[in-house]
Design a protein around this motif. Sequence first.
Motif, mmCIF file in Angstrom:
data_model
loop_
_atom_site.group_PDB
_atom_site.id
_atom_site.type_symbol
_atom_site.label_atom_id
_atom_site.label_comp_id
_atom_site.label_asym_id
_atom_site.label_seq_id
_atom_site.Cartn_x
_atom_site.Cartn_y
_atom_site.Cartn_z
ATOM 1 N N ILE A 15 39.079 40.174 52.176
ATOM 2 C CA ILE A 15 40.340 39.466 52.385
ATOM 3 C C ILE A 15 41.148 39.595 51.107
ATOM 4 C CG2 ILE A 15 41.446 37.235 52.788
ATOM 5 C CD1 ILE A 15 38.927 36.348 54.273
ATOM 6 N N VAL A 16 42.371 40.092 51.235
ATOM 7 C CA VAL A 16 43.277 40.150 50.091
ATOM 8 C C VAL A 16 44.412 39.172 50.356
ATOM 9 C CG1 VAL A 16 44.731 41.583 48.619
ATOM 10 C CG2 VAL A 16 42.669 42.564 49.664
ATOM 11 N N VAL A 17 44.364 38.042 49.678
ATOM 12 C CA VAL A 17 45.386 37.007 49.853
ATOM 13 C C VAL A 17 46.604 37.408 49.025
ATOM 14 C CG1 VAL A 17 45.908 34.561 49.612
ATOM 15 C CG2 VAL A 17 43.570 35.276 50.124
ATOM 16 N N GLY A 18 47.730 37.575 49.690
ATOM 17 C CA GLY A 18 48.906 38.097 49.005
ATOM 18 C C GLY A 18 48.806 39.601 48.851
ATOM 19 N N GLY A 19 48.508 40.287 49.954
ATOM 20 C CA GLY A 19 48.259 41.721 49.894
ATOM 21 C C GLY A 19 49.356 42.598 50.435
ATOM 22 N N PRO A 90 33.464 37.651 55.525
ATOM 23 C CA PRO A 90 33.952 38.310 54.307
ATOM 24 C C PRO A 90 32.867 38.483 53.248
ATOM 25 C CG PRO A 90 34.684 36.031 54.353
ATOM 26 C CD PRO A 90 34.051 36.305 55.685
ATOM 27 N N ASP A 91 32.872 39.653 52.640
ATOM 28 C CA ASP A 91 32.007 39.956 51.501
ATOM 29 C C ASP A 91 32.791 39.887 50.189
ATOM 30 O OD1 ASP A 91 29.563 41.072 53.070
ATOM 31 O OD2 ASP A 91 31.289 42.182 53.864
ATOM 32 N N ILE A 92 34.103 40.101 50.292
ATOM 33 C CA ILE A 92 34.984 40.154 49.122
ATOM 34 C C ILE A 92 36.228 39.333 49.423
ATOM 35 C CG2 ILE A 92 36.389 41.665 47.652
ATOM 36 C CD1 ILE A 92 34.461 43.977 48.705
ATOM 37 N N VAL A 93 36.593 38.458 48.510
ATOM 38 C CA VAL A 93 37.860 37.739 48.623
ATOM 39 C C VAL A 93 38.638 37.921 47.325
ATOM 40 C CG1 VAL A 93 38.984 35.484 48.834
ATOM 41 C CG2 VAL A 93 36.987 36.020 50.250
ATOM 42 N N VAL A 94 39.841 38.439 47.453
ATOM 43 C CA VAL A 94 40.736 38.599 46.313
ATOM 44 C C VAL A 94 41.908 37.649 46.509
ATOM 45 C CG1 VAL A 94 42.175 40.169 44.978
ATOM 46 C CG2 VAL A 94 40.084 41.019 46.063
ATOM 47 N N ILE A 141 34.193 37.317 44.490
ATOM 48 C CA ILE A 141 35.426 36.528 44.543
ATOM 49 C C ILE A 141 36.215 36.836 43.282
ATOM 50 C CG2 ILE A 141 36.428 34.221 44.641
ATOM 51 C CD1 ILE A 141 33.808 33.273 45.970
ATOM 52 N N ILE A 142 37.465 37.234 43.447
ATOM 53 C CA ILE A 142 38.299 37.655 42.314
ATOM 54 C C ILE A 142 39.673 37.018 42.446
ATOM 55 C CG2 ILE A 142 39.249 39.623 41.049
ATOM 56 C CD1 ILE A 142 37.017 41.296 42.647
#
Length: 247
Positions: A15-19, A90-94, A141-142
């Motif tokens: 998930i890219v929040v603000g992508g 999700p495995d990755i959340v940015v 998480i980034i």
Amino acid sequence: MTTFAKDAFQGKTAIVVGGSRGIGKAIAERLAAAGAAVAISYVNSATAAEQIAEKIRQQGGSAIAIQADISQLSAISALFDKTEVSLGKPDIVVANAANYIPALLSEATEEQYDTVFNTNTKGIFFVLQEAARRVTDGGRIIVTSTGGTKMYFTMNAIYLGSKGAVEQFVRVLSRELGARGITVNAVSPGFTNTDLLPERDRAVAADMSPFKRIGEPEDVADVTVFLASDAGRWITGQNIGAGGGVF
């Protein structure tokens, strides 16, 4: 440009929040190119987000665009729900979304303060909370912060204050999630070629870097995607500067 193996994120959901634009767009495209299924969240840029998702799909990847104003808590949970239904857990959340309003501290209004903090601090806090609950063990998480928290700027008290708080969230959450093998980090860009950097400031900004240029969104995206990869497994609780030597 750094390239990651096409299967580096195969089977992973991000998930890219603000992508939909700038750094977030570059991150979404990098993750997708390396095999991740990507959910791209946006607030107002529906056309841009859909175009990115369609481009990824045309290139053989998997992507969806989801409207989510993270200043509203219900939108955050809905973003994660829709991602899980369409792409998987999700495995990755940015967490890249942010508002920026320049104002002298002595003249800033309550409305300006609330607009920035409701997204940059409250919104990111609850994105991190939802990510902590839903990201798979061993996940990433980034958060995108800013090199400005290490510098002195007028007109930026609200923005830098909002980002400074998030950097502390990252440090604490990294401790809370370590037992599950989840890394939590911040990436702090310097002056970057996005619509947040005024044209009038670009020459001065470039001169502050030993490379004598401003950064490109891809410069920051590569650092973010590295942290999201298996190669970043031993880095957590850190604020990684991606500012071309400016700070």
